[in-house]
Write a protein that holds these residues in place. Structure first.
Motif, PDB file in Angstrom:
ATOM      1  N   GLY A  97      -1.354  -5.818   7.999  1.00  0.00           N
ATOM      2  CA  GLY A  97      -2.622  -5.471   7.385  1.00  0.00           C
ATOM      3  C   GLY A  97      -3.493  -6.694   7.157  1.00  0.00           C
ATOM      4  O   GLY A  97      -3.433  -7.666   7.920  1.00  0.00           O
ATOM      5  N   PRO A  98      -4.301  -6.690   6.087  1.00  0.00           N
ATOM      6  CA  PRO A  98      -5.145  -7.851   5.784  1.00  0.00           C
ATOM      7  C   PRO A  98      -4.454  -8.880   4.895  1.00  0.00           C
ATOM      8  O   PRO A  98      -5.118  -9.618   4.162  1.00  0.00           O
ATOM      9  N   SER A  99      -3.123  -8.939   4.951  1.00  0.00           N
ATOM     10  CA  SER A  99      -2.400  -9.849   4.056  1.00  0.00           C
ATOM     11  C   SER A  99      -2.830 -11.302   4.240  1.00  0.00           C
ATOM     12  O   SER A  99      -3.073 -12.009   3.258  1.00  0.00           O
ATOM     13  N   ALA A 100      -2.911 -11.770   5.499  1.00  0.00           N
ATOM     14  CA  ALA A 100      -3.355 -13.146   5.719  1.00  0.00           C
ATOM     15  C   ALA A 100      -4.865 -13.272   5.533  1.00  0.00           C
ATOM     16  O   ALA A 100      -5.352 -14.252   4.956  1.00  0.00           O
ATOM     17  N   THR A 118       0.553  -2.756  -1.176  1.00  0.00           N
ATOM     18  CA  THR A 118      -0.706  -2.100  -1.453  1.00  0.00           C
ATOM     19  C   THR A 118      -0.410  -0.836  -2.237  1.00  0.00           C
ATOM     20  O   THR A 118       0.747  -0.445  -2.386  1.00  0.00           O
ATOM     21  N   GLN A 119      -1.434  -0.207  -2.754  1.00  0.00           N
ATOM     22  CA  GLN A 119      -1.234   1.054  -3.469  1.00  0.00           C
ATOM     23  C   GLN A 119      -0.874   2.150  -2.457  1.00  0.00           C
ATOM     24  O   GLN A 119      -1.568   2.339  -1.459  1.00  0.00           O
ATOM     25  N   VAL A 120       0.195   2.844  -2.738  1.00  0.00           N
ATOM     26  CA  VAL A 120       0.650   3.945  -1.892  1.00  0.00           C
ATOM     27  C   VAL A 120       0.997   5.126  -2.791  1.00  0.00           C
ATOM     28  O   VAL A 120       0.919   5.035  -4.013  1.00  0.00           O
ATOM     29  N   ALA A 121       1.364   6.235  -2.179  1.00  0.00           N
ATOM     30  CA  ALA A 121       1.790   7.405  -2.948  1.00  0.00           C
ATOM     31  C   ALA A 121       3.301   7.381  -3.105  1.00  0.00           C
ATOM     32  O   ALA A 121       4.028   6.849  -2.258  1.00  0.00           O
ATOM     33  N   VAL A 122       3.791   7.955  -4.198  1.00  0.00           N
ATOM     34  CA  VAL A 122       5.232   8.028  -4.426  1.00  0.00           C
ATOM     35  C   VAL A 122       5.561   9.371  -5.070  1.00  0.00           C
ATOM     36  O   VAL A 122       4.766   9.894  -5.866  1.00  0.00           O
ATOM     37  N   ARG A 123       6.693   9.925  -4.713  1.00  0.00           N
ATOM     38  CA  ARG A 123       7.077  11.239  -5.236  1.00  0.00           C
ATOM     39  C   ARG A 123       8.578  11.296  -5.480  1.00  0.00           C
ATOM     40  O   ARG A 123       9.356  10.543  -4.873  1.00  0.00           O
ATOM     41  N   VAL A 124       8.969  12.195  -6.365  1.00  0.00           N
ATOM     42  CA  VAL A 124      10.368  12.569  -6.525  1.00  0.00           C
ATOM     43  C   VAL A 124      10.639  13.638  -5.472  1.00  0.00           C
ATOM     44  O   VAL A 124      10.052  14.722  -5.537  1.00  0.00           O
ATOM     45  N   THR A 261      -6.023  -0.596  -2.176  1.00  0.00           N
ATOM     46  CA  THR A 261      -6.454  -1.966  -2.448  1.00  0.00           C
ATOM     47  C   THR A 261      -5.269  -2.902  -2.247  1.00  0.00           C
ATOM     48  O   THR A 261      -4.262  -2.788  -2.945  1.00  0.00           O
ATOM     49  N   ILE A 262      -5.396  -3.809  -1.302  1.00  0.00           N
ATOM     50  CA  ILE A 262      -4.284  -4.701  -0.949  1.00  0.00           C
ATOM     51  C   ILE A 262      -3.883  -5.561  -2.152  1.00  0.00           C
ATOM     52  O   ILE A 262      -4.709  -6.001  -2.948  1.00  0.00           O
ATOM     53  N   GLY A 263      -2.581  -5.734  -2.308  1.00  0.00           N
ATOM     54  CA  GLY A 263      -2.043  -6.604  -3.346  1.00  0.00           C
ATOM     55  C   GLY A 263      -1.112  -7.610  -2.702  1.00  0.00           C
ATOM     56  O   GLY A 263      -1.503  -8.382  -1.848  1.00  0.00           O
ATOM     57  N   GLY A 264       0.159  -7.572  -3.091  1.00  0.00           N
ATOM     58  CA  GLY A 264       1.111  -8.524  -2.527  1.00  0.00           C
ATOM     59  C   GLY A 264       0.938  -9.910  -3.124  1.00  0.00           C
ATOM     60  O   GLY A 264       0.165 -10.117  -4.065  1.00  0.00           O
ATOM     61  N   THR A 265       1.633 -10.867  -2.560  1.00  0.00           N
ATOM     62  CA  THR A 265       1.569 -12.232  -3.077  1.00  0.00           C
ATOM     63  C   THR A 265       1.530 -13.248  -1.951  1.00  0.00           C
ATOM     64  O   THR A 265       2.026 -13.023  -0.857  1.00  0.00           O
ATOM     65  N   GLY A 266       0.927 -14.379  -2.268  1.00  0.00           N
ATOM     66  CA  GLY A 266       0.905 -15.514  -1.355  1.00  0.00           C
ATOM     67  C   GLY A 266       1.427 -16.753  -2.042  1.00  0.00           C
ATOM     68  O   GLY A 266       1.396 -16.858  -3.278  1.00  0.00           O
ATOM     69  N   ILE A 267       1.904 -17.678  -1.256  1.00  0.00           N
ATOM     70  CA  ILE A 267       2.408 -18.951  -1.786  1.00  0.00           C
ATOM     71  C   ILE A 267       1.341 -20.016  -1.564  1.00  0.00           C
ATOM     72  O   ILE A 267       0.992 -20.339  -0.422  1.00  0.00           O
ATOM     73  N   ALA A 268       0.818 -20.560  -2.667  1.00  0.00           N
ATOM     74  CA  ALA A 268      -0.188 -21.614  -2.608  1.00  0.00           C
ATOM     75  C   ALA A 268       0.401 -22.932  -3.081  1.00  0.00           C
ATOM     76  O   ALA A 268       1.388 -22.962  -3.834  1.00  0.00           O
ATOM     77  N   ILE A 269      -0.215 -24.019  -2.654  1.00  0.00           N
ATOM     78  CA  ILE A 269       0.211 -25.370  -3.037  1.00  0.00           C
ATOM     79  C   ILE A 269      -0.907 -25.987  -3.872  1.00  0.00           C
ATOM     80  O   ILE A 269      -2.058 -26.053  -3.434  1.00  0.00           O
ATOM     81  N   GLN A 302       9.871  -8.117  -0.378  1.00  0.00           N
ATOM     82  CA  GLN A 302       9.056  -7.176   0.387  1.00  0.00           C
ATOM     83  C   GLN A 302       8.270  -7.999   1.407  1.00  0.00           C
ATOM     84  O   GLN A 302       7.311  -8.657   1.055  1.00  0.00           O
ATOM     85  N   PRO A 303       8.667  -7.977   2.679  1.00  0.00           N
ATOM     86  CA  PRO A 303       8.128  -8.924   3.664  1.00  0.00           C
ATOM     87  C   PRO A 303       6.625  -8.833   3.861  1.00  0.00           C
ATOM     88  O   PRO A 303       6.006  -7.790   3.625  1.00  0.00           O
ATOM     89  N   GLY A 304       6.058  -9.943   4.324  1.00  0.00           N
ATOM     90  CA  GLY A 304       4.632  -9.990   4.615  1.00  0.00           C
ATOM     91  C   GLY A 304       4.309  -9.888   6.091  1.00  0.00           C
ATOM     92  O   GLY A 304       3.134  -9.799   6.452  1.00  0.00           O
ATOM     93  N   LEU A 305       5.317  -9.891   6.963  1.00  0.00           N
ATOM     94  CA  LEU A 305       5.081  -9.834   8.403  1.00  0.00           C
ATOM     95  C   LEU A 305       5.246  -8.416   8.934  1.00  0.00           C
ATOM     96  O   LEU A 305       6.169  -7.693   8.548  1.00  0.00           O
ATOM     97  N   ARG A 306       4.372  -8.039   9.857  1.00  0.00           N
ATOM     98  CA  ARG A 306       4.417  -6.704  10.456  1.00  0.00           C
ATOM     99  C   ARG A 306       5.732  -6.464  11.187  1.00  0.00           C
ATOM    100  O   ARG A 306       6.246  -5.340  11.216  1.00  0.00           O
TER     101      ARG A 306
END
Length: 383
Positions: A97-100, A118-124, A261-269, A302-306
């Protein structure tokens, strides 16, 4: 023995475990520990001033909306000063996705997209056999099942933005990323608010106060929330006893864009850091395709690569979490990255949450959202 570098991440197995395990065997040229990780809670990750973290830490796990303040405060380094161009090109091409793209400003990458969410749907699954495809179907489901909304902290605003993305897709209308002309078209905002208000009138008691982790924990444990249409996906809840089922987010019409709306995390220096070759190799190794498809998911990440998101073994171990939500992450919206955005996100969410839960005026809430967003135009934009 003291580690050469200090890192900061967020306090959840997904945020810390893989980083801590990788650090256990990482050493500098003198054989000393390379990096030690501290943690702060999810709420700190979402709202702590990035400039303050950069004064104390060499490596920081952050979310892309922090970039506006980070760059305005000269808090982090552009990664082309640290990593080889070929490696960064591979990361850009391989990110899901638009992670990078979300960590790219002024043509430069400022964080490695370690984790994609990202925000997704979840169900029981025993309560909702098949997920709703559209927002109209979500509203209908809420009349017969316990449907919750993610409203705590910044998430009322994030849910609102995502519904606007879905509803505006057919006309090419989306929330603004540059302040000055309001956040969203009034008609679109009113439609999105109306959907949330109807759902909010029936949400399970106590659910409005729970962050995404709290919602998913309650959903898995108590089974009294049947479905959530938008919540940040956590693979940790997709397998094992009482596993939840994660699906693509709803669209405005069947087959339309999934609003998210994309979330996730990145590693910054940080700019205080003087990275040596050992640190560069260590951090680059976390984005290696093999590590992303094995080490990261094997340690609650949770990986960042497709390539990992489409991997058969990764999906088999996660109840198809990744394939089930891939279309949503590929379509996800990237938030504004301007100075002052993080406080605006908190303020905007509080305005929407009060209006939704206390029966406030939609027009007044949306006008206040526009006012607060346009006030950011007075800050120094880095877009």
């Amino acid at each position: 023995m003291t580690a050469r570098y200090r890192g900061l991440t967020w306090d959840h197995p997904r945020g810390r475990l893989a980083l801590e395990r990788a650090a256990e065997t990482a050493t500098d040229a003198a054989g000393a520990p390379l990096i030690e990780w501290d943690v702060h809670p999810l709420e700190g990750f979402e709202s702590s001033p990035i400039e303050e973290s950069a004064e104390r830490y060499d490596v920081i796990v952050l979310d892309h909306p922090h970039l506006g303040d980070a760059l305005a405060g000269d808090a982090i380094r552009p990664l082309d000063e640290v990593f080889p161009p070929a490696f960064l090109d591979e990361v850009r091409a391989g990110a899901v996705g638009p992670s990078a793209a979300s960590y790219t400003l002024d043509g430069r990458l400022w964080a490695l997209p370690l984790d994609a969410a990202t925000q997704v749907a979840v169900r029981v699954p025993e309560l909702v056999a098949a997920p709703p495809r559209t927002w109209d179907e979500v509203v209908e489901l809420s009349k017969t099942a316990q449907v919750a909304l993610s409203l705590a902290g910044p998430h009322a605003f994030l849910s609102f933005a995502s519904i606007c993305v879905a509803l505006g897709a057919a006309d090419g209308v989306a929330p603004a990323t540059k302040p000055g002309s309001g956040f969203v078209a009034p008609e679109l905002g009113a439609q999105a608010f109306g959907i949330m208000a109807e759902l909010a009138s029936r949400i399970p008691e106590g659910s409005a106060d729970l962050n995404p982790i709290g919602l998913l924990e309650r959903m898995r444990r108590d089974r009294d929330i049947a479905y959530i249409p938008l919540v940040y996906g956590y693979v940790n809840y997709a397998s094992g006893p009482s596993a939840l089922r994660f699906d693509d987010a709803p669209a405005a019409t069947a087959g339309g864009r999934r609003g998210s709306t994309i979330g996730g995390t990145g590693i910054a220096i940080s700019t205080r850091c003087r990275p040596d070759a050992a640190l560069v190799v260590h951090l680059a190794g976390l984005l290696d395709p093999i590590a992303q498809g094995t080490f990261i998911p094997d340690h609650a990440g949770q990986p960042g690569l497709r390539s990992a998101w489409t991997d058969d073994a990764v999906n088999a171990a996660s109840g198809d979490f990744y394939r089930g939500t891939l279309a949503t992450v590929e379509d996800a919206w990237v938030r504004p990255r301007v100075p002052g955005y993080i406080p605006f996100q908190s303020e905007g969410s509080a305005v929407l949450r009060r209006a939704l839960l206390e029966g406030g005026s939609a027009d007044a809430a949306l006008a206040e959202l526009d006012r607060a967003f346009d006030a950011l135009a007075r800050e120094r934009s880095v877009l």
